[in-house]
Design a protein around this motif. Structure first.
Motif, PDB file in Angstrom:
ATOM      1  N   GLN A 189       0.829  -1.208   0.000  1.00  0.00           N
ATOM      2  CA  GLN A 189       0.000   0.000   0.000  1.00  0.00           C
ATOM      3  C   GLN A 189       0.862   1.255   0.000  1.00  0.00           C
ATOM      4  N   ILE A 190       2.044   1.194   0.634  1.00  0.00           N
ATOM      5  CA  ILE A 190       2.960   2.344   0.629  1.00  0.00           C
ATOM      6  C   ILE A 190       3.564   2.502  -0.760  1.00  0.00           C
ATOM      7  N   VAL A 191       4.026   1.393  -1.327  1.00  0.00           N
ATOM      8  CA  VAL A 191       4.648   1.430  -2.655  1.00  0.00           C
ATOM      9  C   VAL A 191       3.648   1.924  -3.694  1.00  0.00           C
ATOM     10  N   ALA A 192       2.408   1.413  -3.622  1.00  0.00           N
ATOM     11  CA  ALA A 192       1.398   1.780  -4.610  1.00  0.00           C
ATOM     12  C   ALA A 192       0.999   3.242  -4.514  1.00  0.00           C
ATOM     13  N   ARG A 193       1.175   3.848  -3.336  1.00  0.00           N
ATOM     14  CA  ARG A 193       0.779   5.241  -3.172  1.00  0.00           C
ATOM     15  C   ARG A 193       1.943   6.199  -3.392  1.00  0.00           C
ATOM     16  N   LEU A 194       3.134   5.845  -2.898  1.00  0.00           N
ATOM     17  CA  LEU A 194       4.231   6.805  -2.860  1.00  0.00           C
ATOM     18  C   LEU A 194       5.376   6.519  -3.825  1.00  0.00           C
ATOM     19  N   MET A 195       5.451   5.305  -4.374  1.00  0.00           N
ATOM     20  CA  MET A 195       6.663   4.891  -5.089  1.00  0.00           C
ATOM     21  C   MET A 195       6.360   4.220  -6.430  1.00  0.00           C
ATOM     22  N   VAL A 196       5.378   4.714  -7.139  1.00  0.00           N
ATOM     23  CA  VAL A 196       4.960   4.049  -8.378  1.00  0.00           C
ATOM     24  C   VAL A 196       6.004   4.242  -9.483  1.00  0.00           C
ATOM     25  N   GLU A 197       6.323   5.477  -9.781  1.00  0.00           N
ATOM     26  CA  GLU A 197       7.300   5.779 -10.832  1.00  0.00           C
ATOM     27  C   GLU A 197       8.698   5.878 -10.226  1.00  0.00           C
ATOM     28  N   GLU A 198       9.715   5.673 -11.062  1.00  0.00           N
ATOM     29  CA  GLU A 198      11.107   5.789 -10.624  1.00  0.00           C
ATOM     30  C   GLU A 198      11.898   6.596 -11.645  1.00  0.00           C
ATOM     31  N   LEU A 199      12.887   7.322 -11.130  1.00  0.00           N
ATOM     32  CA  LEU A 199      13.797   8.061 -12.005  1.00  0.00           C
ATOM     33  C   LEU A 199      15.190   8.057 -11.387  1.00  0.00           C
ATOM     34  N   VAL A 200      16.188   7.724 -12.195  1.00  0.00           N
ATOM     35  CA  VAL A 200      17.576   7.845 -11.760  1.00  0.00           C
ATOM     36  C   VAL A 200      18.039   9.264 -12.062  1.00  0.00           C
ATOM     37  N   PHE A 201      18.469   9.974 -11.019  1.00  0.00           N
ATOM     38  CA  PHE A 201      18.969  11.338 -11.207  1.00  0.00           C
ATOM     39  C   PHE A 201      20.492  11.284 -11.314  1.00  0.00           C
ATOM     40  N   HIS A 202      21.017  11.893 -12.343  1.00  0.00           N
ATOM     41  CA  HIS A 202      22.450  11.767 -12.627  1.00  0.00           C
ATOM     42  C   HIS A 202      23.102  13.131 -12.768  1.00  0.00           C
ATOM     43  N   GLY A 203      24.415  13.112 -12.736  1.00  0.00           N
ATOM     44  CA  GLY A 203      25.178  14.322 -12.993  1.00  0.00           C
ATOM     45  C   GLY A 203      25.302  14.571 -14.494  1.00  0.00           C
ATOM     46  N   ILE A 204      26.287  15.358 -14.862  1.00  0.00           N
ATOM     47  CA  ILE A 204      26.529  15.702 -16.267  1.00  0.00           C
ATOM     48  C   ILE A 204      27.450  14.637 -16.849  1.00  0.00           C
ATOM     49  N   ARG A 205      26.975  13.908 -17.865  1.00  0.00           N
ATOM     50  CA  ARG A 205      27.601  12.645 -18.245  1.00  0.00           C
ATOM     51  C   ARG A 205      28.384  12.658 -19.546  1.00  0.00           C
ATOM     52  N   ASN A 206      28.287  13.722 -20.329  1.00  0.00           N
ATOM     53  CA  ASN A 206      29.012  13.765 -21.595  1.00  0.00           C
ATOM     54  C   ASN A 206      29.088  15.214 -22.088  1.00  0.00           C
ATOM     55  N   ALA A 207      29.793  15.402 -23.201  1.00  0.00           N
ATOM     56  CA  ALA A 207      29.983  16.756 -23.730  1.00  0.00           C
ATOM     57  C   ALA A 207      28.658  17.389 -24.158  1.00  0.00           C
ATOM     58  N   GLU A 208      27.706  16.562 -24.575  1.00  0.00           N
ATOM     59  CA  GLU A 208      26.391  17.098 -24.967  1.00  0.00           C
ATOM     60  C   GLU A 208      25.663  17.675 -23.751  1.00  0.00           C
ATOM     61  N   THR A 218      24.462  21.582 -23.114  1.00  0.00           N
ATOM     62  CA  THR A 218      23.122  21.985 -22.678  1.00  0.00           C
ATOM     63  C   THR A 218      23.205  22.966 -21.510  1.00  0.00           C
ATOM     64  N   CYS A 219      24.084  22.646 -20.539  1.00  0.00           N
ATOM     65  CA  CYS A 219      24.207  23.502 -19.350  1.00  0.00           C
ATOM     66  C   CYS A 219      24.865  24.841 -19.686  1.00  0.00           C
ATOM     67  N   LEU A 220      25.932  24.808 -20.490  1.00  0.00           N
ATOM     68  CA  LEU A 220      26.606  26.053 -20.861  1.00  0.00           C
ATOM     69  C   LEU A 220      25.675  26.958 -21.663  1.00  0.00           C
ATOM     70  N   ASN A 221      24.828  26.360 -22.477  1.00  0.00           N
ATOM     71  CA  ASN A 221      23.868  27.149 -23.237  1.00  0.00           C
ATOM     72  C   ASN A 221      22.933  27.909 -22.303  1.00  0.00           C
ATOM     73  N   GLY A 222      22.680  27.333 -21.111  1.00  0.00           N
ATOM     74  CA  GLY A 222      21.863  28.038 -20.131  1.00  0.00           C
ATOM     75  C   GLY A 222      22.492  29.344 -19.694  1.00  0.00           C
ATOM     76  N   TYR A 223      23.820  29.342 -19.502  1.00  0.00           N
ATOM     77  CA  TYR A 223      24.516  30.578 -19.137  1.00  0.00           C
ATOM     78  C   TYR A 223      24.474  31.586 -20.296  1.00  0.00           C
ATOM     79  N   ASP A 224      24.527  31.077 -21.521  1.00  0.00           N
ATOM     80  CA  ASP A 224      24.488  31.956 -22.695  1.00  0.00           C
ATOM     81  C   ASP A 224      23.108  32.564 -22.927  1.00  0.00           C
ATOM     82  N   GLN A 225      22.062  31.829 -22.509  1.00  0.00           N
ATOM     83  CA  GLN A 225      20.692  32.254 -22.824  1.00  0.00           C
ATOM     84  C   GLN A 225      19.976  32.933 -21.658  1.00  0.00           C
TER      85      GLN A 225
END
Length: 325
Positions: free
Chosen positions: A189-208, A212-219
């Protein structure tokens, strides 16, 4: 020279100096897509997990800004889960009361705290004009089974009052182990209410991702409606002559990669947002006095910025592998 440019604000007030700014990363975009999908499909709970210091707290703040822009009638809260030597009901509800803006979160008995929490959320939803409320629980791996049960009780209480509470549990990789343990223990009941979807949150993993992040400073402009992007604020002559930070994405990625390999750090390179932002800030601040139309940051400056970004030092200190799962 840079001194010929009349900036829109006092440089000491710029977000790059105060640290009060957010730049979108691919991981933040993925988090916002998850939140949007949960709202669209009425999925009431999701867990977001990743290593420490990759920018999860900043991501919550950024996503809440986007929600305020895109869904102005929805109410969102950011609860910072606290480390507690014992997991008691009173401190749990006091923490949530503080998150929803209660003026005296520690006052009253446990039942009164429960009632006040529901009341505060209901009042905020009524003011906003929507029965949809989002709660981001930061460092949620600190919760135990009882606290998940109490959180589920809050869901049920608000549901009876026609208020839909969407909960996003954000924390370290231990969150995934907690979900598995709850499933094994039959607490579905806890899993079905609070933990249905999952997402792995990661750091910056490649030059692309770097681009994306540097473009934020430019824009990104500050003030918002001005022509002063973060990059132009620090190197206006170079910027007006065509320079953009994004053109150095490969150089910055290589600088982090070299630092990672030289330090013999384990795993694939995944740059925490904190280290990345510090490196960019160093380059912009060091470039300010050198600015002219022909100026471009030297690769040696990017390498210097990475050395002083704290990336290698924090990895040695934590011993954690920041590679994406």
């Amino acid at each position: 020279m840079a001194s010929q440019f009349q900036r829109a604000i006092d440089p000491s007030l710029h977000p790059l100096v105060t640290g009060n700014y957010r730049i979108a990363t691919p991981a933040i975009e993925a988090l916002y897509e998850l939140v949007d999908r949960c709202l669209r499909y009425r999925v009431m709970g999701a867990l977001i997990h990743g290593p420490s210091r990759v920018g999860k707290t900043r991501a919550i703040e950024y996503v809440r800004l986007l929600l305020a822009r895109d869904h102005p009638k929805m109410t969102s809260y950011h609860a910072q889960c606290e480390h507690k030597p014992r997991h008691a009901e009173g401190p749990f509800f006091a923490n949530l009361l503080e998150a929803v803006g209660d003026p005296d979160p520690n006052a009253g008995s446990n039942p009164s705290k429960r009632m006040r929490l529901a009341l505060r959320i209901r009042e905020a939803a009524a003011r906003a004009g929507s029965g949809t409320v989002l709660l981001f629980c930061d460092e949620a791996q600190r919760y135990n089974d009882n606290e998940y049960e109490w959180l589920r009780d809050v869901h049920d209480c608000l549901d009876r009052q026609q208020i839909k509470l969407f909960t996003f549990l954000v924390g370290q990789q231990e969150l995934l182990a907690q979900k598995t343990a709850l499933q094994v223990a039959g607490k579905t009941q806890i899993v079905a209410r609070l933990m249905v979807e999952e997402l792995v949150f990661h750091g910056i993993r490649n030059a692309e991702d770097v681009a994306t992040c540097l473009n934020g400073y430019d824009q990104t402009a500050y003030p918002a409606d001005s022509q002063w992007s973060f990059t132009r604020f620090y190197v206006p002559a170079a910027f007006d002559a065509g320079y953009r930070l994004v053109s150095d994405a490969g150089v910055l990625w290589q600088a982090f990669e070299s630092a990672h390999n030289r330090a013999n750090l384990p795993g694939q390179l995944s740059i925490p947002m904190e280290s990345f932002a510090r490196a960019v800030e160093i380059v912009l601040k060091e470039s300010e006095l050198k600015d002219d139309s022909a100026y471009r940051p030297d690769p040696a400056l990017w390498a210097h910025a990475v050395r002083h970004s704290g990336y290698v030092q924090s990895r040695h200190a934590t011993g954690r592998v920041l590679a994406a799962a």
